[in-house]
Motif scaffolding. Sequence first.
Motif, PDB file in Angstrom:
ATOM      1  N   VAL A  27       0.833  -1.203   0.000  1.00 19.97           N
ATOM      2  CA  VAL A  27       0.000   0.000   0.000  1.00 19.97           C
ATOM      3  C   VAL A  27       0.867   1.252   0.000  1.00 19.97           C
ATOM      4  O   VAL A  27       2.050   1.225   0.369  1.00 19.97           O
ATOM      5  N   ILE A  28       0.252   2.358  -0.429  1.00 21.70           N
ATOM      6  CA  ILE A  28       0.869   3.672  -0.288  1.00 21.70           C
ATOM      7  C   ILE A  28      -0.031   4.501   0.615  1.00 21.70           C
ATOM      8  O   ILE A  28      -1.257   4.512   0.460  1.00 21.70           O
ATOM      9  N   VAL A  29       0.569   5.152   1.597  1.00 18.75           N
ATOM     10  CA  VAL A  29      -0.178   5.940   2.578  1.00 18.75           C
ATOM     11  C   VAL A  29       0.220   7.403   2.390  1.00 18.75           C
ATOM     12  O   VAL A  29       1.385   7.755   2.550  1.00 18.75           O
ATOM     13  N   ARG A  30      -0.766   8.228   2.055  1.00 22.20           N
ATOM     14  CA  ARG A  30      -0.528   9.649   1.792  1.00 22.20           C
ATOM     15  C   ARG A  30      -0.519  10.440   3.105  1.00 22.20           C
ATOM     16  O   ARG A  30      -0.899   9.930   4.154  1.00 22.20           O
ATOM     17  N   PRO A  31      -0.118  11.719   3.045  1.00 18.19           N
ATOM     18  CA  PRO A  31      -0.010  12.524   4.273  1.00 18.19           C
ATOM     19  C   PRO A  31      -1.282  12.523   5.101  1.00 18.19           C
ATOM     20  O   PRO A  31      -2.379  12.763   4.595  1.00 18.19           O
ATOM     21  N   GLN A  32      -1.115  12.247   6.393  1.00 18.13           N
ATOM     22  CA  GLN A  32      -2.229  12.293   7.332  1.00 18.13           C
ATOM     23  C   GLN A  32      -1.683  12.252   8.752  1.00 18.13           C
ATOM     24  O   GLN A  32      -0.573  11.771   8.993  1.00 18.13           O
ATOM     25  N   LEU A  33      -2.483  12.775   9.686  1.00 21.38           N
ATOM     26  CA  LEU A  33      -2.194  12.637  11.105  1.00 21.38           C
ATOM     27  C   LEU A  33      -2.994  11.446  11.610  1.00 21.38           C
ATOM     28  O   LEU A  33      -4.229  11.455  11.582  1.00 21.38           O
ATOM     29  N   VAL A  34      -2.294  10.423  12.042  1.00 21.13           N
ATOM     30  CA  VAL A  34      -2.952   9.200  12.493  1.00 21.13           C
ATOM     31  C   VAL A  34      -3.561   9.434  13.872  1.00 21.13           C
ATOM     32  O   VAL A  34      -2.894   9.933  14.778  1.00 21.13           O
ATOM     33  N   GLU A  35      -4.815   9.076  14.023  1.00 17.90           N
ATOM     34  CA  GLU A  35      -5.501   9.247  15.297  1.00 17.90           C
ATOM     35  C   GLU A  35      -4.850   8.404  16.385  1.00 17.90           C
ATOM     36  O   GLU A  35      -4.229   7.376  16.110  1.00 17.90           O
ATOM     37  N   ALA A  36      -4.991   8.835  17.638  1.00 21.36           N
ATOM     38  CA  ALA A  36      -4.398   8.111  18.760  1.00 21.36           C
ATOM     39  C   ALA A  36      -4.886   6.664  18.784  1.00 21.36           C
ATOM     40  O   ALA A  36      -6.093   6.409  18.775  1.00 21.36           O
ATOM     41  N   GLN A  37      -3.947   5.732  18.794  1.00 19.62           N
ATOM     42  CA  GLN A  37      -4.265   4.309  18.807  1.00 19.62           C
ATOM     43  C   GLN A  37      -3.024   3.526  19.177  1.00 19.62           C
ATOM     44  O   GLN A  37      -1.906   4.046  19.109  1.00 19.62           O
ATOM     45  N   THR A  38      -3.218   2.281  19.579  1.00 20.59           N
ATOM     46  CA  THR A  38      -2.094   1.396  19.882  1.00 20.59           C
ATOM     47  C   THR A  38      -1.817   0.532  18.667  1.00 20.59           C
ATOM     48  O   THR A  38      -2.712  -0.141  18.142  1.00 20.59           O
ATOM     49  N   ILE A  39      -0.576   0.566  18.210  1.00 14.63           N
ATOM     50  CA  ILE A  39      -0.148  -0.235  17.065  1.00 14.63           C
ATOM     51  C   ILE A  39       0.876  -1.231  17.586  1.00 14.63           C
ATOM     52  O   ILE A  39       1.996  -0.856  17.955  1.00 14.63           O
ATOM     53  N   CYS A  40       0.498  -2.493  17.656  1.00 17.01           N
ATOM     54  CA  CYS A  40       1.343  -3.491  18.320  1.00 17.01           C
ATOM     55  C   CYS A  40       1.311  -4.809  17.553  1.00 17.01           C
ATOM     56  O   CYS A  40       0.249  -5.263  17.112  1.00 17.01           O
ATOM     57  N   GLU A  41       2.496  -5.412  17.420  1.00 14.92           N
ATOM     58  CA  GLU A  41       2.642  -6.728  16.808  1.00 14.92           C
ATOM     59  C   GLU A  41       2.007  -6.785  15.426  1.00 14.92           C
ATOM     60  O   GLU A  41       1.223  -7.680  15.104  1.00 14.92           O
ATOM     61  N   VAL A  42       2.343  -5.773  14.604  1.00 13.18           N
ATOM     62  CA  VAL A  42       1.891  -5.766  13.220  1.00 13.18           C
ATOM     63  C   VAL A  42       3.112  -5.774  12.300  1.00 13.18           C
ATOM     64  O   VAL A  42       4.241  -5.524  12.730  1.00 13.18           O
ATOM     65  N   LYS A  43       2.858  -6.025  11.031  1.00  8.15           N
ATOM     66  CA  LYS A  43       3.922  -6.090  10.030  1.00  8.15           C
ATOM     67  C   LYS A  43       3.568  -5.163   8.871  1.00  8.15           C
ATOM     68  O   LYS A  43       2.455  -5.229   8.339  1.00  8.15           O
TER      69      LYS A  43
END
Length: 208
Positions: A27-43
């Motif tokens: 995927v390609i991810v364009r400019p953005q402010l990612v909302e508060a969240q927990t990102i854990c054990e992902v690839k």
Amino acid sequence: MKIKEPKLPKQLEEYSLNDFSQSLDDVIVRPQLVEAQTICEVKWNECHFQGVDFSLCQVEKIEMIDCIFEHCNLSNFHFDHGMIRRCVFIDCKLMGWDVEDSSLQDVRFEQCRMTYWNFIHSQLKQVVWKECDGKYSRLFEINPVDWLLEQCDLSESEWFHVSLKGIDLSSCDLNLITIDVNSLYGCTVNEQQAIAFSSLLGLNVKEK
């Protein structure tokens, strides 16, 4: 030094969601402010991030493989038994990374702000830093293989049990760094740096 570049498909799918709690591929991810969240054990595999700001997120235990990051804010990521392979970081904010018992191979950092990094018990092989700000960073028990550091600011950083044999530090700012003598063995420094490090050997340099 030649490192393996990221292997990305020619066509990447646009990822427009604000949810990064799952693994991402192609995927390609364009400019953005990612909302508060927990990102854990992902690839994240074969992804291109452009101007993405993760500063509100808690990120830990992730794997990055064949990724490109441009103008992103990835500060305060925690890599505990994590892995980064064939990744490029260009003009990114990477302050406060904790890298422990992790592996980096074929990784390039260019013009990145990397202050307050912690590298502990990790494997770093074929890693390039160019024009990066690494002030106040700490490296402990690292055995680097094929490192290249060019014009980096490493002032006031701490280096202990880091084998720098064969590594050229002569273009870097090493002002007020703390380092043990064994770590310095076999590295290349410029004349000014050599005079500064002579104090570690208990030498007094006499001017002509």
